[in-house]
Design a protein around this motif. Structure first.
Motif, PDB file in Angstrom:
ATOM      1  N   ALA A  98     -10.003   7.073   4.051  1.00  0.00           N
ATOM      2  CA  ALA A  98      -9.619   8.380   3.523  1.00  0.00           C
ATOM      3  C   ALA A  98      -8.307   8.305   2.753  1.00  0.00           C
ATOM      4  O   ALA A  98      -8.191   8.827   1.635  1.00  0.00           O
ATOM      5  N   PHE A  99      -7.323   7.630   3.314  1.00  0.00           N
ATOM      6  CA  PHE A  99      -6.037   7.523   2.614  1.00  0.00           C
ATOM      7  C   PHE A  99      -6.197   6.720   1.323  1.00  0.00           C
ATOM      8  O   PHE A  99      -5.604   7.054   0.301  1.00  0.00           O
ATOM      9  N   ALA A 100      -7.028   5.668   1.378  1.00  0.00           N
ATOM     10  CA  ALA A 100      -7.220   4.855   0.178  1.00  0.00           C
ATOM     11  C   ALA A 100      -7.884   5.663  -0.931  1.00  0.00           C
ATOM     12  O   ALA A 100      -7.669   5.396  -2.109  1.00  0.00           O
ATOM     13  N   SER A 101      -8.698   6.659  -0.582  1.00  0.00           N
ATOM     14  CA  SER A 101      -9.300   7.496  -1.612  1.00  0.00           C
ATOM     15  C   SER A 101      -8.407   8.663  -1.948  1.00  0.00           C
ATOM     16  O   SER A 101      -8.813   9.558  -2.685  1.00  0.00           O
ATOM     17  N   GLY A 102      -7.201   8.692  -1.406  1.00  0.00           N
ATOM     18  CA  GLY A 102      -6.290   9.795  -1.675  1.00  0.00           C
ATOM     19  C   GLY A 102      -6.731  11.089  -1.032  1.00  0.00           C
ATOM     20  O   GLY A 102      -6.399  12.175  -1.498  1.00  0.00           O
ATOM     21  N   ARG A 103      -7.535  11.005   0.017  1.00  0.00           N
ATOM     22  CA  ARG A 103      -8.092  12.205   0.640  1.00  0.00           C
ATOM     23  C   ARG A 103      -7.775  12.278   2.120  1.00  0.00           C
ATOM     24  O   ARG A 103      -8.591  12.724   2.917  1.00  0.00           O
ATOM     25  N   GLY A 104      -6.634  11.769   2.499  1.00  0.00           N
ATOM     26  CA  GLY A 104      -6.301  11.775   3.913  1.00  0.00           C
ATOM     27  C   GLY A 104      -6.073  13.184   4.427  1.00  0.00           C
ATOM     28  O   GLY A 104      -5.894  14.123   3.654  1.00  0.00           O
ATOM     29  N   PRO A 105      -6.084  13.357   5.747  1.00  0.00           N
ATOM     30  CA  PRO A 105      -5.827  14.666   6.354  1.00  0.00           C
ATOM     31  C   PRO A 105      -4.350  15.021   6.239  1.00  0.00           C
ATOM     32  O   PRO A 105      -3.530  14.187   5.861  1.00  0.00           O
ATOM     33  N   ASP A 106      -4.014  16.275   6.571  1.00  0.00           N
ATOM     34  CA  ASP A 106      -2.608  16.687   6.517  1.00  0.00           C
ATOM     35  C   ASP A 106      -1.814  16.061   7.654  1.00  0.00           C
ATOM     36  O   ASP A 106      -0.726  15.535   7.453  1.00  0.00           O
ATOM     37  N   VAL A 107      -2.380  16.158   8.852  1.00  0.00           N
ATOM     38  CA  VAL A 107      -1.702  15.599  10.020  1.00  0.00           C
ATOM     39  C   VAL A 107      -2.637  14.590  10.658  1.00  0.00           C
ATOM     40  O   VAL A 107      -3.830  14.848  10.808  1.00  0.00           O
ATOM     41  N   TYR A 149      -6.547  -6.429  -5.219  1.00  0.00           N
ATOM     42  CA  TYR A 149      -6.415  -5.090  -4.644  1.00  0.00           C
ATOM     43  C   TYR A 149      -6.198  -5.117  -3.132  1.00  0.00           C
ATOM     44  O   TYR A 149      -6.955  -5.720  -2.391  1.00  0.00           O
ATOM     45  N   GLN A 150      -5.128  -4.452  -2.723  1.00  0.00           N
ATOM     46  CA  GLN A 150      -4.929  -4.119  -1.324  1.00  0.00           C
ATOM     47  C   GLN A 150      -4.974  -2.604  -1.251  1.00  0.00           C
ATOM     48  O   GLN A 150      -4.461  -1.937  -2.148  1.00  0.00           O
ATOM     49  N   LEU A 151      -5.538  -2.074  -0.183  1.00  0.00           N
ATOM     50  CA  LEU A 151      -5.605  -0.617  -0.060  1.00  0.00           C
ATOM     51  C   LEU A 151      -4.228  -0.015  -0.296  1.00  0.00           C
ATOM     52  O   LEU A 151      -3.224  -0.571   0.123  1.00  0.00           O
ATOM     53  N   PHE A 152      -4.185   1.100  -0.949  1.00  0.00           N
ATOM     54  CA  PHE A 152      -2.966   1.882  -1.237  1.00  0.00           C
ATOM     55  C   PHE A 152      -2.082   1.246  -2.305  1.00  0.00           C
ATOM     56  O   PHE A 152      -0.997   1.733  -2.581  1.00  0.00           O
ATOM     57  N   ARG A 153      -2.500   0.117  -2.894  1.00  0.00           N
ATOM     58  CA  ARG A 153      -1.678  -0.480  -3.938  1.00  0.00           C
ATOM     59  C   ARG A 153      -2.504  -0.589  -5.207  1.00  0.00           C
ATOM     60  O   ARG A 153      -3.728  -0.521  -5.167  1.00  0.00           O
ATOM     61  N   ASP A 154      -1.826  -0.820  -6.330  1.00  0.00           N
ATOM     62  CA  ASP A 154      -2.573  -0.918  -7.580  1.00  0.00           C
ATOM     63  C   ASP A 154      -3.155  -2.318  -7.728  1.00  0.00           C
ATOM     64  O   ASP A 154      -2.472  -3.304  -7.470  1.00  0.00           O
ATOM     65  N   PRO A 155      -4.423  -2.380  -8.152  1.00  0.00           N
ATOM     66  CA  PRO A 155      -5.029  -3.690  -8.330  1.00  0.00           C
ATOM     67  C   PRO A 155      -4.595  -4.332  -9.646  1.00  0.00           C
ATOM     68  O   PRO A 155      -4.363  -3.633 -10.627  1.00  0.00           O
TER      69      PRO A 155
END
Lengths: 413, 288, 269
Positions: free
Chosen positions: A75-84, B37-43
Motif C-alpha cells: 500500500a505504501f509503495a503504491s502511495g495509498r497507505g492508511p492514515d494511521v 528499484y527498491q520500494l519507496f525509492r525511484d528506480p
C-alpha cells in the motif's frame, strides 16, 4: 461479455462518487484481530468518534500477523497507505528511512515524559511513531518443580548466570521427563530473541555505542562478553534444554515438563485462562557480568506522511494512548505493558504478580538497533546462534563471521 | 463470419482479461527487473545487472536447487499415484464416492490450515515421529521440519498428500473421454490388462496427462505457502518464490532484484513445460 | 473376489493416510481451548463442541462464508462459460495467432503473483474495484488454468460429431453449446470444482485487494482467528472444519457428473 463491461463501468462509477459530508474518515490499519480483542477496539473507536462529535470517522482494516507487513509495504509503495498504521518496532526503520512516515518530534515536543518506549520509535534523532503497546520477556518458573528441587535448602540467586544454571540443573535432575530449561530450535525470528537477553546481560552489544572518538558504529557481536554469553546459552541448551519451537516449549511447560521458560505476556494470558495444575512464578532474566537485561519490543502507532488528515490522525493516536483508553484496551487483550506510565498504576497491572514482574523488568530492557538493515543483521546473528547450537558449534568463529557480515551491511550506508 | 473472426470472438473474454488485468502488471514488473528499484525509492535503469547478480547469488542458487529437488521429487510420485487411484476408482462399485471424497478432501482444505496441521504432525513428539520410531527409524531429534536432512522432504510429502486427489480427479475426467468400445474390442481380441493400458489408456490420456504435467510443473516451481507457513525457508527449504517474496516484501524491499528472479523463474518454467511438448511432438496431435 | 479384497485393502490404506490429518483437525476442533496439544490431550476423551458453537453463534464466519460463496460461485459460472469458449477456439481453430494466444494463457501462469501484486493493487484502487466484490471476481473470471484444462480435454475428443452436425447445417452456436459442451462435461465439472475451491481457499488476493471486514472471505477470516498471541488451535481447527464440511458436500454432488458426455454414436466414424 457485455455484462462484464457494464459491471466494470459500474464499479468505477461507484468508486469515484465524491463524498458530500464534511466528515473526515481516517483509515486505521491494525493487527488486533483476536476474537476477544477486536470488539473492544471497535467500542473504543466508537467512544472516540462520539468525543469528536461525529466529525471524524475511523475505518479499521484488520491485518494478519503473517501477511500484514506485506500489505502495508504494498500500500505504501503504491502511495495509498492508511492514515494511521500500527507498526511492529522492528519495521519502523525501513519505513522511516524512506520517508513514508510523518516525523513527529516537533508535534510531540516535551510531551514524551508520560510514556515509555520512545527509543523504539527514534530513527536518526527523529521520532516517527508513538509507542503504544510494549512487550518484554521474563522467566516463567514451575514453582512446584522448584520446590521439589530445593525441598529445604535455599535456592541460589536466580538473577545471576551461575545461580540460574544451578537451578535449571537441579530441576533437570528431578526425572527423565523433566527438563530444566526450554530452549528454542532454529525457528526464524524467535531464536535470536532468546539469545539477546543473555548477550546484553553479559555486557555484550550488537553495535558499538557511538562516541566522540568513534562516531561511526561498528559491530561488536564477537566480543569476549558475547562469546561468553553464547557459551553460557549453549551450556543451558546442551545440558538441561528441552529443545522445541516456542509453542512446543510453552506446551511442555504447561504440561509440567519444563522448569523455566523465557516468554512474553501472551503466556500470562494463557496461564490465567487455563491455569496449569501447578503454581507458576515469574522472575527477571538473569545477568552475568551485569544485572539481567531483557528484550524490549512493541507496537507503534505511525502516521502516513502522505495522509491528508494529519491533525485528525494525531487526535486519534493521542486518544489511543490516553491512560484510560490504554487501560481499557490492555484489560481486554490481557496485555501487561502499556506505553502510558499513568496507565501502569491501574490495579489491573498492580494486582497481578506476573504483570508486576513484567513491568518491573521494564526498568531493565533494551532493544535491537533501529536501522533499516536490521532484518539482515538479525539473520546474521540468528545464523551464528543456530550454527553454534546445531551446526558447526564453533562459537567464536560464527560470531566473528556475523560481526563481519554486520560490518559490511552497515558500511554500505 | 470468417473462422478468424469467430475464433477472436470466442477468445475475447481471455483477451480482455489479459489486457485489463495482466498486461500492465506483467509489463511493469518486466521493466522493474531491469532497474535497481527498491520500494519507496525511484528506480533507475541498470540493464541486465540484476540477472547477472542473481546467477552469482548463493541464496538464489540454493533456492533454485531446493526448487528443482521439490519439482523432480513430487511430480512423478504425484502423477503415478493419482493415475493409479483414478484407474481404481473409474468404474462404479460400492463405496466409490466415499473413496473419491476421502482422497479429494485434502485439496478442499485451505493450504494454510493443511500446513499448520502438518507442522504439528511433523513436530517433536508428534504422530509421525512416533510412527517412525515404531517402524524402527530414528526421527530427527527436534522434529522433521527442524533438520536439514528431512525438512524439504517432509514438505514434499505433504504436498503429494495434498495434491494427489486433485490430479486423480482430472485423470478420472480424462478416462471418461476414452470410448468404452475400444476396450471391448481389445478384450475380445484377448489383450491383457497391461496391453490395454499401454495401447489404449495411455495414448488417449495424452492431452490430459500433458495438462497435468504442465500445470503441476508450474505449481511446483512456484511452491511458496507451505514453505512460508512451515519453515520460513530455514533448513534448506527456501524456494525461488520464497526468495522472491523475502527480497521483494520483507528484508530490503529489493523489488527490481526480486522481479529479475521472477523472470528467470519464468524462463525456467517455460523451458521445462516445453519438455512434455517435445516428448510428444512426434505424435499426431501437438500438445499445445 | 481376491481382486475385490485387494482393491478395498489398497484403497482403504490410502484412505487412512489421506484422512488421518483431517481427523486430527476434527479432534483438535473438539478440544477445549488452551490445552497443550500433547499426545495425552489428543488421545483423551475430552470432547467439546464449544469452539464450533461459538463460531456459529458469533456470526463471525457467516459473512465470510457468504462472501466465499459469492466469489467462488461468480468466478465458477464465469469460468465455465468463458473458459469453454476460449478452450474451444484454441482447440478447434488452429490459427497462427491462436498459438500465440495459448502461449499468453500459459505465460500468465508462469509469473509468480508476488511480483505483480503491487501494480494489481494500484489497478484495483485506481479503477475503484478496491474493496468491492469486483476486485475478487473480475480478474479471475477467465482462469488460464481452466482454459488450458478444457482445451486439452477437447483435443482428446474426436471432431466427427461436430463435422456431421455442420454438414447437417447446424449453426456454430448450436454446435458449440449443444454438441460440444455436453461432450466436454467431465472437464467442465472438474473445471467447476477446481475454480470454485481455488477461490474458496484463496487468501492472498482477498487479503490484499480488500480492507473492509465485511468483504473478508473464509480464508481471510480464518487467518484473523489466529490472532497475534499465538494460534488458538481448537478455535482455528473448528473454523477450518466448518469451512470444509459444506464444500465436501458440494464435491460429492458434483463428482457424480464426471461421467462421459460422449454417446456411443459419437465415435462410430
Amino acid at each position: 461479455m457485455k455484462s462484464m463491461l457494464v459491471s466494470i463501468a459500474l464499479f468505477i462509477a461507484v468508486g469515484t462518487v465524491p463524498s458530500l459530508s464534511a466528515k473526515t474518515t481516517l483509515e486505521f490499519w491494525q493487527f488486533w484481530t483476536d476474537s476477544d480483542i477486536r470488539p473492544v477496539l471497535d467500542s473504543l473507536v466508537t467512544v472516540f468518534e462520539a468525543e469528536q462529535n461525529g466529525e471524524i470517522e475511523v475505518n479499521i482494516t484488520d491485518l494478519t500477523w503473517a501477511d500484514g507487513q506485506s500489505k502495508i509495504a504494498i500500500a505504501f509503495a503504491s502511495g495509498r497507505g492508511p492514515d494511521v498504521v500500527e507498526l511492529g518496532s522492528d519495521w519502523l526503520a525501513q519505513f522511516a528511512d524512506t520517508d513514508q512516515l510523518l516525523p513527529i518530534s516537533e508535534l510531540v515536543g516535551a510531551d514524551t515524559s508520560g510514556w515509555r518506549g520512545w527509543s523504539l520509535a527514534r530513527y536518526q534523532d527523529e521520532l516517527y511513531a508513538w509507542p503504544w503497546i510494549l512487550g518484554s520477556r521474563v522467566m516463567f518458573v514451575n514453582v512446584n518443580l522448584l520446590q521439589q528441587a530445593y525441598p529445604d535448602a535455599e535456592a541460589p540467586n536466580p538473577a545471576t548466570f551461575a545461580g540460574f544454571q544451578e537451578i535449571t540443573r537441579k530441576i533437570h535432575t528431578l526425572g527423565d521427563e523433566i527438563y530444566g530449561w526450554g530452549s528454542n530450535t532454529a525457528e526464524k525470528h524467535r531464536l535470536y530473541k532468546k539469545f539477546l537477553p543473555f548477550l546484553w546481560g553479559n555486557a555484550g552489544r550488537i553495535l558499538s555505542e557511538p562516541s566522540p572518538y568513534a562516531p561511526r558504529r561498528y559491530s561488536v557481536v564477537s566480543s569476549e562478553m558475547a562469546i561468553e554469553a553464547l557459551d553460557f546459552y549453549r551450556q543451558l541448551h546442551d545440558s538441561v534444554g528441552y529443545v522445541d519451537t516456542q509453542r512446543g516449549i510453552e506446551d511442555a511447560f504447561m504440561a509440567g515438563q519444563v522448569g523455566i521458560v523465557l516468554s512474553g505476556d501472551w503466556m500470562i494470558k494463557r496461564i490465567n485462562l487455563n491455569p496449569p495444575p501447578f503454581l507458576v512464578g515469574t522472575m527477571f532474566v538473569p545477568g552475568g557480568r551485569v544485572p539481567g537485561i531483557s528484550f524490549l519490543g512493541g507496537e507503534l502507532l505511525a502516521i502516513n506522511r502522505k495522509s491528508r488528515y494529519t491533525d485528525e490522525a494525531l487526535e486519534f493516536v493521542r486518544f489511543l494512548n490516553r491512560p484510560d483508553v490504554q487501560v481499557a484496551f490492555c484489560k481486554a487483550a490481557f496485555i501487561s505493558v502499556p506505553s502510558s506510565l499513568a496507565a501502569v498504576t491501574d490495579s489491573f497491572f498492580v494486582s497481578q504478580p506476573m504483570m508486576r514482574t513484567m513491568n518491573g523488568q521494564m526498568q531493565r530492557v533494551t532493544h535491537p538497533p533501529v536501522t533499516p538493515d536490521w532484518p539482515k543483521i538479525e539473520a546474521a546473528i540468528e545464523r551464528a546462534v543456530e550454527e553454534a547450537l546445531f551446526g558447526s558449534r564453533f562459537i567464536a568463529g560464527e560470531l566473528r563471521q556475523a560481526q563481519r557480515t554486520i560490518d559490511s551491511l552497515i558500511a554500505d550506508d | 463470419m470468417t473462422q478468424r473472426w469467430r475464433s477472436l470472438a470466442l477468445l475475447s473474454p481471455w483477451l480482455l482479461t489479459l489486457a485489463l488485468f495482466w498486461l500492465f502488471p506483467i509489463g511493469w514488473s518486466i521493466y522493474l527487473s531491469l532497474t535497481d528499484y527498491q520500494l519507496f525509492r525511484d528506480p533507475s535503469f541498470i540493464g541486465i545487472a540484476n540477472y547477472l547478480a542473481l546467477l552469482r547469488d548463493s541464496d538464489f542458487l540454493g533456492a533454485l536447487e531446493n526448487t528443482f529437488v521439490f519439482v523432480l521429487g513430487t511430480i512423478p510420485v504425484t502423477t503415478v499415484i493419482a493415475l493409479a487411484l483414478a484407474l481404481l476408482l473409474q468404474h462404479p462399485f460400492r463405496g466409490r464416492t466415499l473413496f473419491r471424497a476421502g482422497f479429494f478432501l485434502p485439496w478442499l482444505t485451505s493450504i494454510v490450515v493443511v500446513a499448520l496441521i502438518f507442522t504439528n504432525l511433523f513436530a517433536r513428539g508428534g504422530y509421525l515421529a512416533t510412527l517412525a520410531s515404531l517402524l524402527g527409524f530414528t526421527p530427527p531429534e527436534y522434529g522433521f521440519l527442524f533438520d536439514d536432512r528431512t525438512a524439504l522432504f517432509a514438505i514434499m510429502g505433504m504436498d503429494v498428500w495434498m495434491s494427489v486427489g486433485y490430479y486423480m480427479l482430472i485423470f478420472l475426467a480424462g478416462l471418461e473421454a476414452i470410448p468404452r468400445e475400444l476396450y471391448d474390442a481389445a478384450t475380445v481380441q484377448g489383450a491383457s490388462w497391461w496391453r490395454r493400458f499401454r495401447s489404449i489408456t495411455l495414448p488417449l490420456l495424452r492431452p490430459v496427462l500433458g495438462y497435468i504435467l504442465v500445470i503441476n510443473t508450474i505449481k511446483s516451481f512456484q511452491v511458496f505457502t507451505e514453505i512460508f507457513v512451515m519453515t520460513k525457508g530455514k533448513f534448506d527449504t527456501a524456494t525461488i518464490v520464497f526468495f522472491i517474496y523475502e527480497q521483494a516484501l520483507t528484508t530490503d524491499f529489493s523489488f527490481g532484484y526480486a522481479s529479475a528472479a521472477a523472470y528467470l523463474l519464468f524462463l525456467i518454467i517455460g523451458l521445462v513445460s516445453l519438455l512434455p511438448f517435445l516428448a510428444f511432438a512426434r505424435q499426431r496431435r501437438s500438445l499445445w | 473376489m481376491v481382486t475385490t479384497l485387494f482393491r478395498y485393502g489398497l484403497l482403504g490404506l490410502v484412505l487412512m493416510i489421506t484422512i488421518f490429518p483431517m481427523l486430527w483437525m476434527l479432534r483438535v476442533a473438539l478440544l477445549p481451548k488452551g490445552l497443550p496439544l500433547t499426545a495425552e490431550t489428543l488421545l483423551s476423551v475430552t470432547v467439546t463442541g464449544a469452539n464450533v458453537l461459538a463460531l456459529l453463534d458469533s456470526d463471525g464466519l457467516v459473512r465470510p462464508f457468504f462472501n466465499s460463496l459469492v466469489v467462488g460461485g461468480g468466478v465458477t459460472i464465469g469460468n465455465i462459460l468463458f473458459g469453454f469458449m476460449c478452450a474451444y477456439a484454441l482447440s478447434r481453430y488452429r490459427l497462427i495467432e491462436n498459438r500465440f494466444i495459448l502461449f499468453t494463457v500459459l505465460a500468465v501462469l508462469f509469473v509468480p503473483v508476488h511480483i505483480v501484486i503491487i501494480p494489481l493493487y494500484l489497478l484495483a484502487v485506481e479503477s475503484g474495484l478496491y474493496d468491492t466484490y469486483g476486485a475478487l471476481i473480475l480478474p479471475f473470471l477467465v482462469n488460464p488454468i481452466g482454459i488450458f484444462l478444457v482445451k486439452q480435454y477437447l483435443d482428446g475428443i474426436p471432431t466427427a460429431m461436430e463435422e456431421a452436425a455442420r454438414v447437417d447445417g447446424a449453426s456454430e452456436f448450436r454446435i458449440l453449446f449443444q454438441i460440444v459442451m455436453p461432450m466436454a462435461r467431465p472437464a467442465l465439472v472438474v473445471l467447476a470444482i477446481q475454480v470454485f475451491f481455488t477461490n474458496w481457499n484463496s487468501f492472498l488476493f482477498p487479503f490484499i485487494l480488500t480492507s473492509r471486514s465485511d468483504l473478508h472471505t473464509l480464508p481471510v477470516a480464518l487467518a484473523m482467528i489466529q490472532g497475534r498471541q499465538g494460534i488458538e488451535w481448537p478455535e482455528l481447527m473448528a473454523g477450518a472444519t466448518l469451512a470444509v464440511v459444506p464444500v465436501l458436500v458440494v464435491f460429492v454432488i458434483l463428482q457424480r457428473h464426471i461421467v462421459s458426455g460422449i454417446t456411443a454414436g459419437a465415435i462410430k466414424q
